[in-house]
Design an enzyme around this catalytic site. Structure first.
Site, PDB file in Angstrom:
ATOM      1  N   ALA A 134       0.964  -1.225  -0.053  1.00 35.11           N
ATOM      2  CA  ALA A 134      -0.119  -0.106   0.041  1.00 35.11           C
ATOM      3  C   ALA A 134       0.785   1.308   0.126  1.00 35.11           C
ATOM      4  O   ALA A 134       1.904   1.195   0.598  1.00 35.11           O
ATOM      5  CB  ALA A 134      -0.862   0.163   1.148  1.00 35.11           C
TER       6      ALA A 134
ATOM      7  N   ASN B 207      -7.730  -3.493 -10.364  1.00 34.34           N
ATOM      8  CA  ASN B 207      -6.537  -2.703  -9.799  1.00 34.34           C
ATOM      9  C   ASN B 207      -5.506  -2.844 -11.044  1.00 34.34           C
ATOM     10  O   ASN B 207      -4.458  -3.199 -10.628  1.00 34.34           O
ATOM     11  CB  ASN B 207      -6.077  -3.203  -8.374  1.00 34.34           C
ATOM     12  CG  ASN B 207      -5.023  -2.061  -7.785  1.00 34.34           C
ATOM     13  OD1 ASN B 207      -4.819  -1.179  -8.575  1.00 34.34           O
ATOM     14  ND2 ASN B 207      -4.779  -2.287  -6.495  1.00 34.34           N
TER      15      ASN B 207
ATOM     16  N   GLU C 236      -2.346 -12.197  -4.277  1.00 34.05           N
ATOM     17  CA  GLU C 236      -3.597 -11.770  -4.958  1.00 34.05           C
ATOM     18  C   GLU C 236      -3.827 -10.324  -5.252  1.00 34.05           C
ATOM     19  O   GLU C 236      -3.435  -9.589  -4.424  1.00 34.05           O
ATOM     20  CB  GLU C 236      -4.904 -12.363  -4.184  1.00 34.05           C
ATOM     21  CG  GLU C 236      -5.105 -13.930  -4.185  1.00 34.05           C
ATOM     22  CD  GLU C 236      -4.114 -14.538  -2.909  1.00 34.05           C
ATOM     23  OE1 GLU C 236      -4.130 -15.702  -2.939  1.00 34.05           O
ATOM     24  OE2 GLU C 236      -3.862 -13.737  -1.922  1.00 34.05           O
TER      25      GLU C 236
ATOM     26  N   TYR D  84       3.151  -5.340 -10.521  1.00 32.19           N
ATOM     27  CA  TYR D  84       3.528  -6.819 -10.655  1.00 32.19           C
ATOM     28  C   TYR D  84       4.179  -7.304 -11.703  1.00 32.19           C
ATOM     29  O   TYR D  84       5.266  -7.785 -11.762  1.00 32.19           O
ATOM     30  CB  TYR D  84       2.637  -7.416  -9.729  1.00 32.19           C
ATOM     31  CG  TYR D  84       1.916  -6.765  -8.471  1.00 32.19           C
ATOM     32  CD1 TYR D  84       2.867  -6.595  -7.473  1.00 32.19           C
ATOM     33  CD2 TYR D  84       0.613  -6.971  -8.448  1.00 32.19           C
ATOM     34  CE1 TYR D  84       2.338  -6.203  -6.507  1.00 32.19           C
ATOM     35  CE2 TYR D  84       0.018  -6.486  -6.799  1.00 32.19           C
ATOM     36  CZ  TYR D  84       1.030  -6.131  -6.143  1.00 32.19           C
ATOM     37  OH  TYR D  84       0.493  -5.624  -4.985  1.00 32.19           O
TER      38      TYR D  84
END
Length: 145
Positions: free
Chosen positions: A72, A110, A105, A117
């Site tokens: 985050a 998103n 996950e 990633y």
């Protein structure tokens, strides 16, 4: 900005960021505190600047695998490369402890996180239907090093 291992004193800041970054399904303070209890193989890192936590990320290290629990970045601090730096830290720290494969996950909606990633070599491996409380699917991703 410094990257450092998170400490129990960071729990309140991390829990607050959970509500800001994941308003649809934040972890409670108790859930965050459990990650620091020593009962699981978690490692958390924070990005800090002038005493303010800008980002945090966690990984469970179960060699030869790692499981990224969360990444985050505070909305005010996005698009500064902080997410990339903290993700790189997770990967490097995992490698030091014998991790060769990492999974996570992410919400299928998103796109920015999925792009981050993929930029590190994570590949799509499947879907967890209705994984989140609001019934959104999760994309399963793996990094094989």
């Amino acid at each position: 900005m410094i990257l450092r291992r998170a400490e129990p004193g960071d729990i309140d800041c991390i829990a607050e960021m959970e509500t800001i970054c994941f308003p649809e399904e934040p972890w409670s303070r108790e859930m965050v505190a459990a990650e620091f209890s020593g009962l699981n193989p978690s490692r958390y890192y924070v990005a800090e600047e002038d005493g303010r936590i800008l980002a945090y990320a966690g990984i469970w290290i179960i060699p030869p695998e790692g499981y990224i629990t969360n990444v985050a970045v505070h909305p005010d601090c996005r698009r500064r490369g902080i997410g990339s730096k903290i993700l790189q830290t997770l990967i490097e720290e995992g490698r030091k402890e014998g991790v060769t494969d990492i999974t996570l996950e992410v919400r299928v909606s998103n796109g920015p996180a999925i792009g981050l990633y993929k930029s590190f070599g994570f590949e799509e491996a499947g879907i967890r239907p209705k994984y989140y409380q609001d019934k959104e699917d999760a994309l399963i991703m793996w990094l094989h090093q």
